[in-house]
Each structure stands twice: as structure tokens, then as C-alpha cells.
Scaffold this active site. Structure first.
Site, PDB file in Angstrom:
ATOM      1  N   HIS A  99      22.102  17.858  -5.517  1.00 40.86           N
ATOM      2  CA  HIS A  99      20.739  17.057  -4.376  1.00 40.86           C
ATOM      3  C   HIS A  99      21.525  16.045  -4.171  1.00 40.86           C
ATOM      4  CE1 HIS A  99      16.533  18.018  -3.355  1.00 40.86           C
ATOM      5  NE2 HIS A  99      16.675  16.750  -3.311  1.00 40.86           N
TER       6      HIS A  99
ATOM      7  N   GLU B  24      23.819  22.953  -1.698  1.00 40.74           N
ATOM      8  CA  GLU B  24      23.382  23.381  -2.997  1.00 40.74           C
ATOM      9  C   GLU B  24      22.625  24.325  -2.931  1.00 40.74           C
ATOM     10  OE1 GLU B  24      19.406  20.960  -4.205  1.00 40.74           O
ATOM     11  OE2 GLU B  24      20.339  19.813  -2.271  1.00 40.74           O
TER      12      GLU B  24
ATOM     13  N   LYS C 108      45.583  18.654  15.534  1.00 38.64           N
ATOM     14  CA  LYS C 108      44.666  19.677  15.930  1.00 38.64           C
ATOM     15  C   LYS C 108      43.992  19.063  14.914  1.00 38.64           C
ATOM     16  CE  LYS C 108      42.962  22.713  13.518  1.00 38.64           C
ATOM     17  NZ  LYS C 108      43.234  24.197  13.035  1.00 38.64           N
TER      18      LYS C 108
ATOM     19  N   TYR D 290      40.732  31.685  16.531  1.00 35.66           N
ATOM     20  CA  TYR D 290      41.492  30.723  15.697  1.00 35.66           C
ATOM     21  C   TYR D 290      40.708  29.517  17.066  1.00 35.66           C
ATOM     22  CZ  TYR D 290      42.154  31.710  10.587  1.00 35.66           C
ATOM     23  OH  TYR D 290      42.091  32.233   8.808  1.00 35.66           O
TER      24      TYR D 290
ATOM     25  N   GLU E 252      66.996  23.688  11.587  1.00 35.71           N
ATOM     26  CA  GLU E 252      66.487  22.837  13.032  1.00 35.71           C
ATOM     27  C   GLU E 252      66.001  22.828  14.338  1.00 35.71           C
ATOM     28  OE1 GLU E 252      62.225  24.102  12.362  1.00 35.71           O
ATOM     29  OE2 GLU E 252      62.770  22.920  14.848  1.00 35.71           O
TER      30      GLU E 252
ATOM     31  N   CYS F 296      52.672  23.525  12.245  1.00 35.38           N
ATOM     32  CA  CYS F 296      51.238  22.742  11.464  1.00 35.38           C
ATOM     33  C   CYS F 296      52.107  21.346  11.896  1.00 35.38           C
ATOM     34  CB  CYS F 296      52.319  23.740   9.893  1.00 35.38           C
ATOM     35  SG  CYS F 296      50.390  22.212   9.340  1.00 35.38           S
TER      36      CYS F 296
ATOM     37  N   TYR G 212      59.498  13.911   6.214  1.00 37.56           N
ATOM     38  CA  TYR G 212      60.292  15.399   6.369  1.00 37.56           C
ATOM     39  C   TYR G 212      61.171  15.861   6.046  1.00 37.56           C
ATOM     40  CZ  TYR G 212      56.345  18.899   6.262  1.00 37.56           C
ATOM     41  OH  TYR G 212      54.731  19.600   5.850  1.00 37.56           O
TER      42      TYR G 212
ATOM     43  N   GLU H 231      38.698  26.566  18.150  1.00 38.19           N
ATOM     44  CA  GLU H 231      39.349  24.884  18.005  1.00 38.19           C
ATOM     45  C   GLU H 231      38.935  24.005  19.521  1.00 38.19           C
ATOM     46  OE1 GLU H 231      42.379  25.571  15.073  1.00 38.19           O
ATOM     47  OE2 GLU H 231      40.843  26.075  13.196  1.00 38.19           O
TER      48      GLU H 231
ATOM     49  N   CYS I 231      48.314  22.480  13.164  1.00 32.70           N
ATOM     50  CA  CYS I 231      47.032  21.925  11.899  1.00 32.70           C
ATOM     51  C   CYS I 231      46.675  20.169  12.174  1.00 32.70           C
ATOM     52  CB  CYS I 231      47.319  22.352  10.601  1.00 32.70           C
ATOM     53  SG  CYS I 231      47.946  23.973  10.549  1.00 32.70           S
TER      54      CYS I 231
HETATM   55  P1  NDP Z   1      44.159  35.217  16.877  1.00 30.47           P
HETATM   56  O1  NDP Z   1      45.245  35.957  16.727  1.00 30.47           O
HETATM   57  O2  NDP Z   1      43.463  34.640  16.122  1.00 30.47           O
HETATM   58  O3  NDP Z   1      43.289  34.877  18.720  1.00 30.47           O
HETATM   59  C1  NDP Z   1      44.021  36.268  19.533  1.00 30.47           C
HETATM   60  C2  NDP Z   1      43.308  36.057  20.008  1.00 30.47           C
HETATM   61  O4  NDP Z   1      43.778  35.969  21.546  1.00 30.47           O
HETATM   62  C3  NDP Z   1      41.630  37.214  20.209  1.00 30.47           C
HETATM   63  O5  NDP Z   1      40.637  36.603  20.521  1.00 30.47           O
HETATM   64  C4  NDP Z   1      42.420  38.139  21.316  1.00 30.47           C
HETATM   65  O6  NDP Z   1      41.549  39.312  21.061  1.00 30.47           O
HETATM   66  C5  NDP Z   1      42.967  37.257  21.976  1.00 30.47           C
HETATM   67  N1  NDP Z   1      43.578  38.297  22.869  1.00 30.47           N
HETATM   68  C6  NDP Z   1      44.948  38.636  22.226  1.00 30.47           C
HETATM   69  N2  NDP Z   1      45.931  39.105  23.392  1.00 30.47           N
HETATM   70  C7  NDP Z   1      45.172  38.668  24.644  1.00 30.47           C
HETATM   71  C8  NDP Z   1      45.068  39.560  25.981  1.00 30.47           C
HETATM   72  N3  NDP Z   1      46.437  39.499  26.898  1.00 30.47           N
HETATM   73  N4  NDP Z   1      44.374  38.713  26.606  1.00 30.47           N
HETATM   74  C9  NDP Z   1      42.891  38.051  26.572  1.00 30.47           C
HETATM   75  N5  NDP Z   1      42.707  38.305  25.452  1.00 30.47           N
HETATM   76  C10 NDP Z   1      43.635  38.211  24.097  1.00 30.47           C
HETATM   77  O7  NDP Z   1      45.280  33.779  17.026  1.00 30.47           O
HETATM   78  P2  NDP Z   1      45.012  32.445  18.077  1.00 30.47           P
HETATM   79  O8  NDP Z   1      45.926  32.138  18.522  1.00 30.47           O
HETATM   80  O9  NDP Z   1      43.710  32.215  18.200  1.00 30.47           O
HETATM   81  O10 NDP Z   1      45.921  31.756  16.084  1.00 30.47           O
HETATM   82  C11 NDP Z   1      47.493  32.225  15.603  1.00 30.47           C
HETATM   83  C12 NDP Z   1      47.149  32.187  13.539  1.00 30.47           C
HETATM   84  O11 NDP Z   1      47.161  30.998  13.994  1.00 30.47           O
HETATM   85  C13 NDP Z   1      45.434  32.246  13.866  1.00 30.47           C
HETATM   86  O12 NDP Z   1      45.689  34.407  13.714  1.00 30.47           O
HETATM   87  C14 NDP Z   1      45.174  32.062  12.376  1.00 30.47           C
HETATM   88  O13 NDP Z   1      45.897  32.876  11.413  1.00 30.47           O
HETATM   89  C15 NDP Z   1      46.315  30.185  12.794  1.00 30.47           C
HETATM   90  N6  NDP Z   1      45.309  29.290  12.767  1.00 30.47           N
HETATM   91  C16 NDP Z   1      44.990  28.865  11.910  1.00 30.47           C
HETATM   92  C17 NDP Z   1      43.582  28.179  11.786  1.00 30.47           C
HETATM   93  C18 NDP Z   1      43.027  27.800  10.612  1.00 30.47           C
HETATM   94  O14 NDP Z   1      43.172  27.482   9.451  1.00 30.47           O
HETATM   95  N7  NDP Z   1      42.370  27.108  11.061  1.00 30.47           N
HETATM   96  C19 NDP Z   1      44.171  27.121  12.890  1.00 30.47           C
HETATM   97  C20 NDP Z   1      44.525  27.567  14.480  1.00 30.47           C
HETATM   98  C21 NDP Z   1      45.498  29.249  14.479  1.00 30.47           C
HETATM   99  P3  NDP Z   1      41.583  40.492  20.345  1.00 30.47           P
HETATM  100  O15 NDP Z   1      39.934  39.886  19.333  1.00 30.47           O
HETATM  101  O16 NDP Z   1      40.541  40.989  21.289  1.00 30.47           O
HETATM  102  O17 NDP Z   1      42.093  40.535  20.203  1.00 30.47           O
END
Ligand code: NDP
Length: 452
Positions: A435, A440, A51, A178, A35, A43, A99, A182, A48
Site C-alpha cells: 500500500h 494491491e 517499439k 497488438y 542472417e 525484436c 548480438y 500499440e 519490440c
Molecule cells: P495480430 O494477429 O495480433 O493482428 C492482426 C490484425 O489485423 C487483426 O486485428 C486482424 O483482424 C487484422 N487483419 C488481418 N488481415 C486483415 C485484412 N486483410 N484486412 C483488415 N484487417 C486484417 O497481428 P499483429 O500484426 O498485430 O502482430 C503479430 C504478432 O506479433 C502478434 O500476434 C503478437 O504475437 C506479436 N506481437 C507482440 C507484441 C507484444 O508482445 N507486445 C507486440 C507486437 C506484436 P481479425 O481480428 O479480424 O483477424
């Protein structure tokens, strides 16, 4: 042929650590793991965990105002970011230690340096030494992807959020996924004025349309300024912050700009392609259902494969890999019906199909209700909850559950069990309600609001 190790894992995130630990601890395999950064990966160190702790911190603002209306005498002061950050750093150090101890206890030999592939059975460590292994597992995760724009380096990513020297007063979040949603909610709760640019028509693309609208409306009502159909064009440093030009021709000034524009698999410079590992269009390692790459001795799990970028999925993939390779029990990874939560405020818990995707698949019934929960209506808040079931007309199976509510992440975990078991609408109906709760409503939805 004799190898130094039965397994060498590159990457100490959730997936890599689990695979290494279980292979060594449960099968007696000789395991090495490299690593280059901190143990625990995205995470634990920059995703995660920190966050969610920031979500907790940010929810107190609303909670304190609610407490006042419930009759508590509360003096609301400001948020002490350095105090919180210090505690957060301590917690991350503690988890990293956990870890490391888990790996140590399982007999995994850890190398705190970068490793790259030197051939199908050899890794090269940053110090120049090489290690041979019967199997190599790539678990290097992903990294924030940032758009290529003028002065883009002025912006931060989710990696930097937890180290900010001070809370920004004005924050621009770019993206609608996401992380963007968030982070917008977290900073809004902590007292920052948040603006969000999303290039599409509605945030949270890919999720259920009704839920997306519900969350967006709620975020805006709570003070987040969402600009859809808007992207960033350029940035420049000015005296009082960062001046941003948008695609709509407007200019704004912020203290920080956060790119939350997706994540790219970490494959660059690992030497994978040179030795025949196939890399996909988005830079991901291409694997089969057993997480095996085009090179039989090399496997890959987690975000680096760009299948489903979620910690529990990477862990599942790691466990399935060990089952397949070290326990002689070929186990494909089951990626169907994965429940997940978006930790916006309010949270969104979801499992199965959105209404839009279900409609494409087969005739459906939609059961949906939006109401003011008891906790909020008592103090005359307008915040509403959304509970929604998508049901197959033919099989009666519940194809999707969508919950937008406080603690929806906790609720969807249990709904996920029912959906995974193939529960029908009638199974939900014959379950007695608990309830008074919000959830529910999921077992008392009587009439479809529409069929499609
Ligand atoms: P996402 O893929 O969810 O979202 C990326 C966002 O950025 C989209 O809205 C996309 O737009 C936009 N985007 C991409 N490229 C550009 C650009 N060049 N200019 C402007 N906007 C752009 O990625 P995240 O980074 O939010 O998260 C990555 C992954 O991490 C998620 O898919 C998820 O699986 C995981 N994650 C999970 C969480 C949870 O379980 N709670 C929390 C955080 C992350 P468009 O929609 O138009 O493509």
C-alpha cells in the site's frame, strides 16, 4: 558422415541467436549461422525494442500535462522526431553489435547472407557455396502480411515506422491486433491525429472482453478515432496525401496508412517443402513438441513456426532445442500460461484465460474492479484501471489475470509466477497488500461480480 557443422542456424533473430550461442558456448558444438538482414531480427531491429522506445517517447506528452497539474512549471514544445530517430538508430546499432559480439564470443561462425535449404543436411548460401550440417535450425521469423488492395503499395508496415522521414500529421492504422493498437497509441502520444479501422466488432480479438472494452474506450477518450466494422477498400495518391475509401462508403485523406494486419512466417523460397519439411496453411513450418520438422535433421523455432509469436517464447524454444539435441535431455516446449503485455496506453498485462474462454471450460467466479488510481484522481483525470481475476469454482485456482493500467506489463510478470505455480484465490487473499499501489487490488478483491 563428416559435416562442416554440428548445427547450422538460418536466421539471426532472438531465437536463432540464442540457440546458436548456447549450442556453441555450452556444448562445444561447431555452429554456423546465416542472417540476410541485420543481426537481432524482428525484436531488436524492427519490433519490440524500437517499439518500446517509441512508447517511452510518446508517454511524455501525457506525463508533461500531468506534471503541470501536479504543480510543475513545464513549457511543452513539439516532439523532435529526427532527434529521437537518430538516437534510436544509434541504440539499434549498439544492440546489433552486442548480438554480433555474443555470437563471436561463443565461437559461432556468422555468414551475413541469405541461406536456403539444399537438402536435409545442406544449406546453400547466397554466394553459391554450400555448407553441410548434422542439424539445421530454421529460425527465419515472420514478415508483415498486407492485404491485396488497389494501390496497397502506398501503405507502410511496422518495418517502416522507425525510418519515417517525418512524423505524419494524419495516420490511418489498419487492424485491431497488438501492433495496430500499440502503434495507434504511440503516434497519438507523439501528436499525430490517428484513425484506426478494424474489420471486427471490437479491437484486440482473443483477449478478455472487458479488458478490450476498457482499452478501446480509453484510446478513444485520448483522441484515437476507432472505426470498428470498417476496412480499407482502396487508396490513391492525391496532392495532400493518400485518399482512402472505406468499406462503409466513406473517403478520408491521410499522410500515411499503416497496415498492421498480422505477420506471415518467413518460409517462402527457403526450399523447405522440396526436401520434405511440412508447411502449414499459413506458411508456417510444422513442428512437433521438440520443434522437430518432418525431416529429422531439420528443426524450427520462433515465429516461423507460428506457435506463439513472442520473443521470449522463441528464446525458450531455442533453449529447449539445444537441451534436446545437444544435451541429450529431450525437453518439450511449455506453451501453457504465457504472460504477455500489449503496450497500449494504458498497458494491458494478461496471463491465462479470458473470461469468455474460461466460461467455456468450467464454472467460474469473476472478480473485477475498475477504479481511478491515486496518481490520476489527484489531478482529476478520468482514466481508470481494470484489475480482474478469473477463478475456477471447483479448484479455486486463478485461471486468468487481466490488468489494464500503467505498467501492467511489469505487474503481470509477477502475477504470472503465481498463476504458473497454480495459486488459488485464497493464496491471493492471504497475501498482504502493498500500500498504496494499484496492484494491491489484486489481493483485496472480496466478492465475485458474477459467476458463470
Ligand atoms: P495480430 O494477429 O495480433 O493482428 C492482426 C490484425 O489485423 C487483426 O486485428 C486482424 O483482424 C487484422 N487483419 C488481418 N488481415 C486483415 C485484412 N486483410 N484486412 C483488415 N484487417 C486484417 O497481428 P499483429 O500484426 O498485430 O502482430 C503479430 C504478432 O506479433 C502478434 O500476434 C503478437 O504475437 C506479436 N506481437 C507482440 C507484441 C507484444 O508482445 N507486445 C507486440 C507486437 C506484436 P481479425 O481480428 O479480424 O483477424
Amino acid at each position: 558422415m563428416d559435416f562442416d557443422y554440428d548445427l547450422f542456424v538460418i536466421g539471426g533473430g532472438s531465437g536463432g541467436v540464442r540457440a546458436a550461442r548456447v549450442a556453441a558456448g555450452e556444448t562445444g558444438a561447431k555452429v554456423g549461422l546465416a542472417e540476410e538482414s541485420r543481426m537481432g531480427g524482428t525484436c531488436v531491429i524492427r519490433g519490440c525494442v524500437p517499439k518500446k522506445l517509441m512508447v517511452f517517447a510518446s508517454e511524455y506528452a501525457e506525463g508533461m500535462h500531468e506534471a503541470v497539474d501536479y504543480g510543475w512549471n513545464v513549457q511543452i514544445g513539439g516532439f523532435d522526431w529526427p532527434k529521437f530517430r537518430k538516437r534510436l538508430e544509434g541504440e539499434l546499432d549498439r544492440l546489433e553489435g552486442v548480438y554480433n559480439r555474443l555470437l563471436d564470443g561463443s565461437g559461432v561462425e556468422v555468414f551475413a547472407q541469405r541461406a536456403t535449404l539444399a537438402d536435409a543436411h545442406t544449406v546453400r548460401l547466397a554466394d553459391g557455396t554450400t555448407k553441410t550440417a548434422k542439424h539445421i535450425l530454421i529460425a527465419t521469423g515472420g514478415w508483415p502480411a498486407v492485404p491485396d488492395i488497389e494501390n496497397g503499395e502506398l501503405a507502410i508496415t511496422s518495418n517502416d515506422v522507425f525510418h519515417l522521414p517525418e512524423m505524419p500529421k494524419r495516420l490511418l492504422v489498419i487492424g485491431g491486433g497488438y501492433i495496430a493498437c500499440e502503434m495507434a497509441c504511440i503516434f497519438n502520444g507523439l501528436g499525430t491525429k490517428v484513425t484506426q479501422f478494424y474489420r471486427g466488432a471490437q479491437i484486440l480479438r482473443g483477449f478478455d472482453g472487458e479488458a478490450r472494452g476498457h482499452i478501446s474506450e480509453h484510446m478513444q477518450r485520448h483522441g484515437i478515432e476507432i472505426h470498428c466494422g470498417t476496412n480499407i477498400l482502396s487508396m490513391e495518391k492525391v496532392d495532400d496525401g493518400i485518399r482512402v475509401r472505406s468499406t462503409t462508403g466513406d473517403s478520408f485523406t491521410f499522410d500515411e496508412v499503416l497496415f498492421a494486419t498480422g505477420r506471415t512466417p518467413n518460409t517462402k523460397g527457403l526450399g523447405l517443402e522440396e526436401f520434405g519439411v511440412e508447411i502449414g496453411r499459413r506458411g508456417e513450418v510444422v513442428v512437433d513438441e521438440y520443434s522437430q520438422t518432418a525431416v529429422p535433421s531439420v528443426y524450427a523455432i520462433g515465429d516461423v513456426t507460428n506457435r506463439v509469436q513472442l520473443t521470449p517464447v522463441a528464446i525458450r524454444e531455442g533453449m529447449a532445442f539445444v537441451e534436446t539435441v545437444f544435451k541429450g535431455n529431450p525437453t518439450p516446449v511449455d506453451h501453457a500460461l504465457i504472460p504477455s503485455a500489449v503496450f497500449t496506453q494504458p498497458e494491458y498485462g494478461t496471463v491465462g484465460l479470458s473470461e469468455e474462454d474460461a466460461r467455456e471450460q468450467e464454472p467460474i467466479e469473476v472478480y473485477s474492479t475498475s477504479f481511478r488510481p491515486m496518481h490520476k484522481s489527484f489531478i482529476e483525470r478520468d482514466d481508470r484501471v481494470l484489475m480482474k481475476l478469473i477463478v475456477s469454482q471447483k479448484t479455486r485456482k486463478v485461471l486468468g489475470v487481466h490488468i489494464v493500467a500503467d505498467h501492467a506489463g511489469e505487474m503481470i510478470q509477477l502475477a504470472g509466477v503465481a498463476v504458473k505455480m497454480g495459486a488459488t484465490k485464497e493464496d491471493f487473499d492471504r497475501t498482504v497488500a502493498v500500500h498504496p499501489t494499484m496492484s494491491e487490488e489484486l489481493v483485496t478483491l472480496k466478492t465475485p461480480v458474477r459467476t458463470a
